[in-house]
Design a protein around this motif. Sequence first.
Motif, mmCIF file in Angstrom:
data_model
loop_
_atom_site.group_PDB
_atom_site.id
_atom_site.type_symbol
_atom_site.label_atom_id
_atom_site.label_comp_id
_atom_site.label_asym_id
_atom_site.label_seq_id
_atom_site.Cartn_x
_atom_site.Cartn_y
_atom_site.Cartn_z
ATOM 1 N N GLU A 1 0.815 -1.037 0.035
ATOM 2 C CA GLU A 1 0.073 0.136 0.166
ATOM 3 C C GLU A 1 0.828 1.243 -0.035
ATOM 4 N N ALA A 2 2.023 1.202 0.889
ATOM 5 C CA ALA A 2 2.572 2.409 0.975
ATOM 6 C C ALA A 2 3.670 2.657 -0.379
ATOM 7 N N ALA A 3 3.739 1.617 -1.312
ATOM 8 C CA ALA A 3 4.615 1.703 -2.498
ATOM 9 C C ALA A 3 4.153 2.866 -3.348
ATOM 10 N N PRO A 4 5.064 3.778 -4.012
ATOM 11 C CA PRO A 4 4.782 4.811 -4.903
ATOM 12 C C PRO A 4 3.951 4.271 -6.286
ATOM 13 N N PRO A 5 3.254 4.944 -6.727
ATOM 14 C CA PRO A 5 2.547 4.329 -8.103
ATOM 15 C C PRO A 5 3.622 4.269 -8.933
ATOM 16 N N PRO A 6 3.408 3.398 -9.934
ATOM 17 C CA PRO A 6 4.260 2.933 -11.076
ATOM 18 C C PRO A 6 4.758 4.302 -11.960
ATOM 19 N N ARG A 7 5.751 4.624 -12.428
ATOM 20 C CA ARG A 7 6.159 5.695 -13.138
ATOM 21 C C ARG A 7 5.904 5.347 -14.736
ATOM 22 N N ALA A 8 5.678 6.009 -15.636
ATOM 23 C CA ALA A 8 5.304 5.913 -17.009
ATOM 24 C C ALA A 8 6.691 6.279 -17.599
ATOM 25 N N ARG A 9 7.772 5.481 -18.074
ATOM 26 C CA ARG A 9 8.949 5.996 -18.587
ATOM 27 C C ARG A 9 8.896 6.978 -20.059
ATOM 28 N N PHE A 10 8.098 6.098 -20.813
ATOM 29 C CA PHE A 10 7.797 6.901 -22.031
ATOM 30 C C PHE A 10 6.390 7.260 -22.266
ATOM 31 N N ALA A 11 5.874 7.840 -21.491
ATOM 32 C CA ALA A 11 4.411 8.459 -21.584
ATOM 33 C C ALA A 11 3.818 8.620 -22.972
ATOM 34 N N TRP A 12 4.854 9.216 -23.854
ATOM 35 C CA TRP A 12 4.152 9.811 -25.145
ATOM 36 C C TRP A 12 4.091 8.447 -26.076
ATOM 37 N N LEU A 13 4.934 7.363 -25.901
ATOM 38 C CA LEU A 13 4.717 6.250 -26.189
ATOM 39 C C LEU A 13 3.536 5.162 -26.034
ATOM 40 N N ALA A 14 3.061 5.478 -25.051
ATOM 41 C CA ALA A 14 2.289 4.632 -24.154
ATOM 42 C C ALA A 14 0.707 4.838 -24.897
ATOM 43 N N ARG A 15 0.586 6.130 -25.526
ATOM 44 C CA ARG A 15 -0.654 6.381 -26.353
ATOM 45 C C ARG A 15 -0.462 6.177 -27.789
ATOM 46 N N PRO A 16 -1.011 5.303 -28.396
ATOM 47 C CA PRO A 16 -0.687 4.983 -29.901
ATOM 48 C C PRO A 16 -1.323 6.232 -30.491
ATOM 49 N N GLU A 17 -2.292 6.921 -30.171
ATOM 50 C CA GLU A 17 -2.946 8.012 -31.139
ATOM 51 C C GLU A 17 -1.741 9.003 -31.094
ATOM 52 N N ARG A 18 -0.629 9.083 -30.299
ATOM 53 C CA ARG A 18 0.307 10.164 -30.582
ATOM 54 C C ARG A 18 1.648 9.891 -31.335
ATOM 55 N N MET A 19 1.348 8.688 -31.934
ATOM 56 C CA MET A 19 2.593 8.224 -32.698
ATOM 57 C C MET A 19 2.853 9.048 -33.892
ATOM 58 N N ASN A 20 1.873 9.873 -34.365
ATOM 59 C CA ASN A 20 1.998 10.802 -35.195
ATOM 60 C C ASN A 20 2.875 11.805 -35.073
ATOM 61 N N VAL A 21 3.555 11.993 -33.987
ATOM 62 C CA VAL A 21 4.415 12.889 -33.788
ATOM 63 C C VAL A 21 5.874 12.063 -33.930
ATOM 64 N N PHE A 22 5.930 10.950 -33.280
ATOM 65 C CA PHE A 22 7.148 10.259 -33.438
ATOM 66 C C PHE A 22 7.685 9.689 -34.767
ATOM 67 N N VAL A 23 6.893 9.293 -35.707
ATOM 68 C CA VAL A 23 7.213 8.955 -37.018
ATOM 69 C C VAL A 23 7.800 9.837 -37.782
ATOM 70 N N PRO A 24 7.192 11.164 -37.775
ATOM 71 C CA PRO A 24 7.733 12.073 -38.633
ATOM 72 C C PRO A 24 9.352 12.711 -38.118
ATOM 73 N N VAL A 25 9.451 12.451 -36.686
ATOM 74 C CA VAL A 25 10.390 12.928 -36.293
ATOM 75 C C VAL A 25 11.620 11.828 -36.766
ATOM 76 N N LEU A 26 11.255 10.514 -36.611
ATOM 77 C CA LEU A 26 12.195 9.545 -36.907
ATOM 78 C C LEU A 26 12.645 9.712 -38.254
ATOM 79 N N MET A 27 11.832 9.838 -39.218
ATOM 80 C CA MET A 27 11.952 10.068 -40.737
ATOM 81 C C MET A 27 12.937 11.119 -40.951
ATOM 82 N N GLY A 28 12.503 12.451 -40.278
ATOM 83 C CA GLY A 28 13.430 13.302 -40.595
ATOM 84 C C GLY A 28 14.731 13.222 -40.349
#
Lengths: 166, 119
Positions: free
Chosen positions: A78-105
């Motif tokens: 119960e006292a453990a801290p909540p788990p942290r999302a290391r790559f939060a922007w990758l956790a949501r597939p609807e935001r992949m439109n940001v990642f792919v153009p950056v990678l291609m560029g």
Amino acid sequence: MTTRLIRTLLGSLTLAASGAYTFVYLYRWEWNRSLMSAAIFIAAEVAVMGSLLSHRLKVIGERLDAPAPPGRLDRIHEAAPPPRARFAWLARPERMNVFVPVLMGAGVLLSGIAWLVERVARVTVGPVAERGLSAQLDGLGLPPRGFLAAEPDPLDLLRGPVRGPS
Amino acid sequence: MKALGAVVLVVVGVIGVDTLADLTQSRPDALADDSTTVIAFDVGTRGYNGTDLDAARALWAVCAASVSGAATGPTAGGDGYAVSISPAVGTTGSKRLVGCLEDGTLDRVQGHVESMTSG
């Protein structure tokens, strides 16, 4: 418990008696007896130390094997801290439109730099490499006037007898 | 408190080692030429290859080197064997001799000193 008590008493008595008699025999100038008493003292010391260490290891093992008290693990969870999302922007597939153009560029940019480096290297390394190769192969070439008509060398006088014109 | 304990331990250790060294150190004894020491001892054997007199002679042959002086014996007499040493052995010499005779010097032979008189 009784066995351990008897073992401790026997070990202590043996240690005390053999240690004391080592010096008593030394005082009496009885060297053989003194040496034997010292050997018994060392043997008893090793036995007592082995017994003590074995008991300590047993206690430690029992402590490690003991189950945790009920409720303690629940409180820890119960006292453990909540788990942290290391790559939060990758956790949501609807935001992949940001990642792919950056990678291609980035890929296009790195490919352009690599092409430029390759072009510069091709232009500059050719003449230098050819001159170095020519200098290295110079030692393998034939003499300019052939082997039979070598130029007179003043050091020939040091290499053999003087020959007259034939 | 720990420092005091360490100091006491060191002092006791030094005194103990010094005392033990004094008790076990051999020193030259003052010898009188016209004096004699007679030592009477007995031997016990177990499976010894010889008589008790042989065992007494063998034991004395080993232990005679621990004292100076000329020795006669051992001769059988009374309940054991007697050796006469002239000049008489001193205090530390007596300790060395008794220690040698009563120690496990020889296999299967155990000596026991009955008496030692000097005069």
